[in-house]
Scaffold this motif. Structure first.
Motif, PDB file in Angstrom:
ATOM      1  N   ARG A  68      73.150  91.861  62.923  1.00 26.17           N
ATOM      2  CA  ARG A  68      74.396  91.677  62.393  1.00 26.17           C
ATOM      3  C   ARG A  68      74.397  91.092  60.874  1.00 26.17           C
ATOM      4  NH1 ARG A  68      78.108  88.063  66.094  1.00 26.17           N
ATOM      5  NH2 ARG A  68      79.305  89.916  66.001  1.00 26.17           N
ATOM      6  N   GLU A  69      73.474  90.518  60.488  1.00 32.53           N
ATOM      7  CA  GLU A  69      73.248  90.058  58.968  1.00 32.53           C
ATOM      8  C   GLU A  69      73.120  91.416  58.191  1.00 32.53           C
ATOM      9  OE1 GLU A  69      71.234  85.555  59.297  1.00 32.53           O
ATOM     10  OE2 GLU A  69      70.053  87.478  59.331  1.00 32.53           O
ATOM     11  N   ALA A  90      74.079  94.326  59.065  1.00 33.14           N
ATOM     12  CA  ALA A  90      75.521  95.253  59.304  1.00 33.14           C
ATOM     13  C   ALA A  90      76.375  94.586  58.175  1.00 33.14           C
ATOM     14  CB  ALA A  90      75.908  95.106  60.703  1.00 33.14           C
ATOM     15  N   GLU A  91      76.344  93.026  58.218  1.00 34.95           N
ATOM     16  CA  GLU A  91      77.347  92.684  57.000  1.00 34.95           C
ATOM     17  C   GLU A  91      76.892  93.038  55.687  1.00 34.95           C
ATOM     18  OE1 GLU A  91      77.303  88.454  58.229  1.00 34.95           O
ATOM     19  OE2 GLU A  91      78.534  88.775  59.914  1.00 34.95           O
ATOM     20  N   ARG A  92      75.561  93.038  55.439  1.00 33.25           N
ATOM     21  CA  ARG A  92      75.200  93.345  54.102  1.00 33.25           C
ATOM     22  C   ARG A  92      75.410  94.719  53.801  1.00 33.25           C
ATOM     23  NH1 ARG A  92      69.854  89.805  54.864  1.00 33.25           N
ATOM     24  NH2 ARG A  92      70.912  87.685  54.433  1.00 33.25           N
ATOM     25  N   ARG A 110      77.814  96.640  55.208  1.00 31.89           N
ATOM     26  CA  ARG A 110      79.101  97.005  55.410  1.00 31.89           C
ATOM     27  C   ARG A 110      79.254  97.903  56.365  1.00 31.89           C
ATOM     28  NH1 ARG A 110      78.901  94.792  50.377  1.00 31.89           N
ATOM     29  NH2 ARG A 110      80.235  93.045  49.702  1.00 31.89           N
ATOM     30  N   PRO A 160      77.939  97.288  63.612  1.00 29.97           N
ATOM     31  CA  PRO A 160      76.624  96.976  64.175  1.00 29.97           C
ATOM     32  C   PRO A 160      75.984  98.102  64.927  1.00 29.97           C
ATOM     33  CG  PRO A 160      78.137  95.106  64.494  1.00 29.97           C
ATOM     34  CD  PRO A 160      78.908  96.326  63.645  1.00 29.97           C
ATOM     35  N   GLU A 181      81.780  95.608  44.944  1.00 27.77           N
ATOM     36  CA  GLU A 181      81.397  94.520  46.313  1.00 27.77           C
ATOM     37  C   GLU A 181      82.255  93.585  46.541  1.00 27.77           C
ATOM     38  OE1 GLU A 181      77.446  93.713  44.818  1.00 27.77           O
ATOM     39  OE2 GLU A 181      76.613  95.373  46.021  1.00 27.77           O
ATOM     40  N   SER A 203      84.101  92.907  50.059  1.00 24.01           N
ATOM     41  CA  SER A 203      84.136  91.713  50.967  1.00 24.01           C
ATOM     42  C   SER A 203      85.429  90.919  51.004  1.00 24.01           C
ATOM     43  CB  SER A 203      83.049  90.939  50.172  1.00 24.01           C
ATOM     44  OG  SER A 203      83.354  90.493  49.017  1.00 24.01           O
TER      45      SER A 203
END
Length: 150
Positions: free
Chosen positions: A54-55, A57-59, A61, A64, A145, A149
Motif C-alpha cells: 500500500r505504501e 502504491a501511494e508513493r 501513485r 494497489p 507532485e 497529492s
C-alpha cells in the motif's frame, strides 16, 4: 512561446528522453531490460529500505493491484523480497534484494555516464541553458507532485 506551447513541447520530449536514457544505459552496461515501472518500484524500496504494498502504491501513485502484479514478477526474478511485518502478521513488507540494489547502482552509474557524454557533446550555449533549467525543472516536478497529492 506560450506557456501552453512550452508545456506541450516539454511533455512531448519527456518520454522519448527517458526511453533514450534507459536504452543507452542498458546497452552501455549490458543490463537486463527492466521495465521502467519495475525500476521505479525498486527506487521506492531502496529509498525506504522496506515498505508495504500500500505504501509503495501511494508513493508511485498507482493502484494497489498494479503493485501486486509488479511484485509477483519481481519476486519471481529475485528483485524483491517479501517478509512479514513486525507489527501486523497480515501485512507484508517488501524490500529490494541485494541483486536489485546492485542493478540500481549499475543503472545509475551508466545513466549518469550516458547523460554526461550527451551533455558534453552539446554546444556550450545548450549546456549553459540546460544547467540554468535544472532549478526550474526541479520546481516543476515539485509542483506536479503537489498537484497529484492534492
Amino acid at each position: 512561446m506560450s506557456d501552453a506551447d512550452t508545456a506541450m513541447e516539454f511533455g512531448r520530449l519527456l518520454g522519448p528522453l527517458r526511453r533514450a536514457v534507459l536504452r543507452r544505459t542498458r546497452t552501455a552496461e549490458d543490463l537486463p531490460d527492466l521495465p521502467e515501472a519495475q525500476i521505479e518500484l525498486l527506487r521506492v524500496l531502496a529509498a525506504a529500505g522496506s515498505a508495504t504494498p500500500r505504501e509503495v502504491a501511494e508513493r508511485l501513485r498507482v493502484a494497489p493491484s498494479t503493485v501486486s502484479n509488479l511484485v509477483r514478477v519481481m519476486t519471481a526474478t529475485a528483485l524483491v523480497e517479501r517478509g512479514p511485518s513486525g507489527t501486523d502478521l497480515r501485512t507484508v513488507r517488501l524490500a529490494p534484494s541485494p541483486r536489485a540494489l546492485e542493478l540500481l547502482n549499475q543503472y545509475d552509474r551508466a545513466s549518469t555516464g550516458a547523460l554526461r557524454e550527451a551533455v558534453e557533446a552539446l554546444r556550450p550555449q545548450s549546456r549553459d541553458a540546460l544547467r540554468a533549467a535544472i532549478p526550474a525543472i526541479a520546481e516543476l516536478l515539485a509542483e506536479m507532485e503537489y498537484k497529484a497529492s492534492s
